[in-house]
Write a protein that holds these residues in place. Structure first.
Motif, PDB file in Angstrom:
ATOM      1  N   THR A 110     -26.899 -92.142 -50.792  1.00 50.86           N
ATOM      2  CA  THR A 110     -28.159 -92.727 -51.028  1.00 50.86           C
ATOM      3  C   THR A 110     -29.224 -92.069 -50.760  1.00 50.86           C
ATOM      4  N   ALA A 111     -29.224 -91.161 -49.563  1.00 54.85           N
ATOM      5  CA  ALA A 111     -30.240 -90.324 -49.143  1.00 54.85           C
ATOM      6  C   ALA A 111     -30.718 -89.343 -50.260  1.00 54.85           C
ATOM      7  N   GLU A 112     -29.639 -88.915 -51.101  1.00 55.65           N
ATOM      8  CA  GLU A 112     -29.879 -87.857 -52.129  1.00 55.65           C
ATOM      9  C   GLU A 112     -30.772 -88.454 -53.335  1.00 55.65           C
ATOM     10  N   THR A 113     -30.614 -89.592 -53.571  1.00 56.79           N
ATOM     11  CA  THR A 113     -31.152 -90.403 -54.939  1.00 56.79           C
ATOM     12  C   THR A 113     -32.373 -90.959 -54.536  1.00 56.79           C
ATOM     13  N   GLY A 160     -34.084 -90.469 -51.203  1.00 57.11           N
ATOM     14  CA  GLY A 160     -34.849 -89.327 -50.638  1.00 57.11           C
ATOM     15  C   GLY A 160     -35.758 -90.128 -49.266  1.00 57.11           C
ATOM     16  N   THR A 161     -36.304 -89.340 -48.520  1.00 52.25           N
ATOM     17  CA  THR A 161     -36.921 -90.012 -47.446  1.00 52.25           C
ATOM     18  C   THR A 161     -38.236 -90.694 -47.622  1.00 52.25           C
ATOM     19  N   PRO A 206     -23.995 -93.281 -47.581  1.00 45.43           N
ATOM     20  CA  PRO A 206     -25.351 -92.774 -47.116  1.00 45.43           C
ATOM     21  C   PRO A 206     -26.006 -91.488 -47.566  1.00 45.43           C
ATOM     22  N   ALA A 207     -24.957 -90.468 -47.618  1.00 45.18           N
ATOM     23  CA  ALA A 207     -25.518 -89.168 -48.213  1.00 45.18           C
ATOM     24  C   ALA A 207     -25.847 -89.212 -49.477  1.00 45.18           C
ATOM     25  N   GLY A 224     -29.434 -99.198 -51.897  1.00 45.92           N
ATOM     26  CA  GLY A 224     -28.544 -97.682 -51.644  1.00 45.92           C
ATOM     27  C   GLY A 224     -27.195 -98.114 -52.329  1.00 45.92           C
TER      28      GLY A 224
END
Length: 554
Positions: A395-398, A400-401, A392-393, A387
Motif C-alpha cells: 500500500t505504501a509503495e503504491t 506513497g506518503t 501495508p508495505a 489500500g
C-alpha cells in the motif's frame, strides 16, 4: 432517479425496489428462454440471503466470498452482502484450487457463495476447512453445500434498510494478476458513487430504458465498477450471456443501449465481418451512398449494436487502426482508462471530442500528474483505494506518503488535457545496446494487420526486439506464402516509424494461441507478458540468431 455524488448503491437499490417493483431487473438465459427477476423478486431473494448471513452471527464487516460466472444470483448476492453489513470479496471463476485457497485465506472469508462454474470439482479442494459454502441454484449445485433454495424457503426477508456511510468499506477486489500474486484492493461505497456521478459528463446515464449485457467477469472493476454500478443506480435491465458459445446470439437478442468491451472482442468482431464480406467488397459497398447506410445498419444490428448509445472499451490498449475501421461502419467507441485501485476509472474519451492515440480526459474527481523523473502517471482522487488488504508495505509503495497513487503506466498530458499512455514502467526493458524499449507501444502498431490476433514483443538483453505473433483463425487457414508476405509488409511498415533501437529484428509465428486456460492471458484478456516470455525464453536467442527475419515455430 438523479445520479448524485453521495448516493450509495444501497440507496439506489431501495429506490427501485420501492418505486418499480414489477420492472424487470435481471434476465438469465436458458437456451431460447429467459428467466426474469423483477426488482421486487430480486430484492426478496437478496433480503432472504441477507437474513441468512445475519443469522450466522458473523462480526460486522466480515468478508463474504463470491465465486461464479456472471448470472442473476451474482447481483442478488452482492446486494445481500451489502444489506447484511458485510464486505463482498468476488473471485474469478477460472481460478485453480491453489489460487482459490490463496485468496480465500488471504481475505479471511467466513462464507463462500458458489455459483455458475465450469469446473467446481477441480476448484473446491481450495476451500479451507471451516468456510461455509452456499450453492446457487440450477448450476450443478454442490450437495455438500448449504442450498440457495433452502435459504429462500427457510428465511424471512431481512426487513431492515441500513444505509452505509460513503467512507465505509464496501468490497475487496483482487487484481487479476498480470504479474505476481493478486492483491486485495479495498474500495468504499463513496468511491463507487463518485465514479458514477463523474461518468455523467462522458456517458449518457440518465436516460430511460437502459439495457445492459453482462459478460465480462463481474469480479473485475471494468464490469463491476461501471456496468453493475450503472445498473443499480439507473434501474437498468441487465441481461446475461449463457456461455461463450452463445455470446453472439445473446448480444444480438439483447441489442444493448450501453456496451462495455475489451479490445480482443473487437478483433473477433472484425474477423467475423471480414469472413462474410472481404475487405475489398466492403470498401466497395461503403463507397455507394445509399447502399453504404444499409450495409452499416445491417452490420450493427447483426452484431447486436443496432440500438447502442454508448460503447466503452478498456482494460487493455486499443489499436487506433481498429477503432477507425469500426468508425467507418458507424460504430463509435469511447476509450476508458482506469484500474481497480481507482474504482475503475481515471479518464474517458469525450464522445464529441475524440482524440485518437489518447485515452481521453480525466474525470472531474481525478487529478493527474506525470512523475518528472520516471514519466509515470500518478493520480489523486477521493475514489482511490483505501489500500491493499493486509498489505501495508505494498500500500505504501503504491499510494506513497503524499496520497498520489502510482499507476505503473508511463504517459503524458497534452495542452488540451488529453492523457496519452506511452508504456508500462515495469514492462520497459533494456536492450544489449543499453536502450529502453516500451513493448506495448510496438505491439499496437502491428494491429493494422487483421491476420494478427495476438502479439508480444520481447528482447531483454538482445540487440533488437523480437515479435512473437499468434495468427487469427482465418489466417491459420490461409496459404502460408500469402500470410508470410502480408506479415513482412507489416513488419517493414512498422519498423519505418520506430526509433532505430526499437525496430523489430525478427518475426516469429507461434502455434498455440495465448489463452486464460494456458495462463498466458488474464480473465479480462490482458497479456501475461512474463508468462509468454517464460514459455519461449529458451528459444528466443536461437530465433534471433536465425538467418531469416521471418520464422514459423516448429
Amino acid at each position: 432517479m438523479k445520479i448524485k455524488p453521495d448516493t450509495t448503491l444501497v440507496e439506489y437499490f431501495y429506490h427501485w425496489e420501492r418505486t418499480t417493483p414489477d420492472r424487470i431487473f435481471l434476465r438469465q438465459p436458458f437456451g431460447d428462454t429467459w428467466l426474469d427477476f423483477t426488482w421486487q423478486q430480486a430484492g426478496e431473494q437478496a433480503r432472504k440471503l441477507a437474513a441468512y448471513l445475519h443469522s450466522l452471527g458473523l462480526p460486522p464487516k466480515s468478508r463474504i466470498g463470491l465465486v461464479s460466472k456472471n448470472c442473476a444470483e451474482w447481483f442478488i448476492s452482492d446486494i445481500a452482502i451489502m444489506l447484511s453489513g458485510h464486505v463482498s470479496v468476488p473471485f474469478y471463476p477460472t481460478l485453480t484450487a491453489e489460487q482459490l485457497e490463496q485468496v480465500v485465506v488471504h481475505s479471511g472469508c467466513n462464507v463462500l457463495l458458489v455459483g455458475k462454474l465450469d469446473n467446481w470439482n477441480a476448484m473446491k479442494a481450495g476451500v479451507p476447512n471451516g468456510v461455509i459454502c452456499v450453492s446457487f441454484p440450477t448450476y450443478n449445485p454442490d450437495p455438500a453445500h448449504v442450498q440457495w433454495a433452502d435459504v429462500m424457503t427457510s428465511q424471512i426477508p431481512f426487513s431492515d434498510s441500513p444505509l452505509p456511510s460513503p467512507d465505509e468499506l464496501m468490497t475487496i477486489v483482487y487484481t487479476s494478476g498480470t504479474t505476481g500474486n493478486p492483491k486485495g484492493v479495498m474500495l468504499t461505497f463513496g468511491g463507487f458513487a463518485l465514479v458514477l456521478h463523474s461518468l455523467k459528463e462522458f456517458v449518457p446515464i440518465e436516460v430511460p430504458a437502459i439495457r445492459l449485457l453482462s459478460y465480462l467477469p463481474l469480479c473485475h472493476m471494468a464490469e463491476r465498477g461501471i456496468l453493475a454500478n450503472m445498473a443499480l443506480a439507473t434501474g437498468a435491465t441487465v441481461h446475461f450471456t449463457e456461455s461463450i458459445d452463445t455470446f453472439s446470439k445473446n448480444l444480438a437478442a439483447v441489442q444493448p443501449t450501453h456496451f462495455g468491451s475489451v479490445p480482443r472482442i473487437w478483433v473477433k468482431f472484425q474477423q467475423g465481418i471480414l469472413a462474410k464480406m472481404p475487405q475489398k467488397r466492403l470498401d466497395l459497398l461503403l463507397r455507394i451512398p445509399i447502399l453504404s447506410g444499409i450495409v452499416k445498419k445491417k452490420i450493427r444490428t447483426t452484431l447486436g449494436l443496432g440500438q447502442v448509445q454508448f460503447i466503452g472499451v478498456g482494460a487493455a490498449p486499443m489499436p487506433v487502426s481498429l477503432m477507425l475501421w469500426f468508425r467507418r461502419l458507424g460504430i463509435h467507441m469511447q476509450e476508458i482508462y482506469g484500474m481497480t485501485e481507482t474504482t475503475s476509472t481515471i479518464s474517458v474519451m469525450p464522445r464529441n471530442g475524440i482524440k485518437d492515440g489518447t485515452v481521453g480526459k480525466a474525470l472531474a474527481t481525478v487529478t493527474v500528474k506525470i512523475d518528472p523523473d520516471t514519466g509515470e502517471i500518478c493520480v489523486k482522487s477521493p475514489h482511490n483505494m483505501l489500500g491493499y488488504y493486509n498489505e501495508p508495505a505494498m500500500t505504501a509503495e503504491t499510494l506513497g506518503t503524499d496520497g498520489w497513487l502510482h499507476t505503473g503506466d508511463k504517459g503524458e498530458v497534452d495542452a488540451e488535457g488529453y492523457l496519452r499512455i506511452t508504456g508500462r514502467v515495469k514492462e520497459m526493458y533494456k536492450t544489449s545496446k543499453g536502450e529502453y524499449v516500451a513493448p506495448s507501444q510496438i505491439e499496437l502498431r502491428f494491429a493494422d494487420n487483421a491476420l494478427i490476433e495476438q502479439v508480444c514483443v520481447v528482447g531483454q538483453g538482445l540487440p533488437q526486439p523480437v515479435a512473437l505473433i499468434v495468427l487469427s483463425e482465418s489466417a491459420r487457414a490461409e496459404d502460408k506464402t500469402i500470410v508470410a508476405e502480408s506479415l513482412r509488409l507489416t513488419h517493414q511498415s512498422v519498423n519505418k516509424i520506430l526509433k532505430p533501437y526499437e525496430r523489430v529484428q525478427k518475426i516469429v509465428v507461434v502455434q498455440e494461441p495465448w489463452t486464460v486456460e494456458n495462463n498466458r492471458m488474464t480473465p479480462t484478456m490482458k497479456l501475461k507478458r512474463k508468462e509468454v516470455e517464460k514459455a519461449f525464453a529458451s528459444r528466443i536467442e536461437g530465433w534471433y540468431e536465425h538467418k531469416d527475419d521471418f520464422i514459423w515455430e516448429m
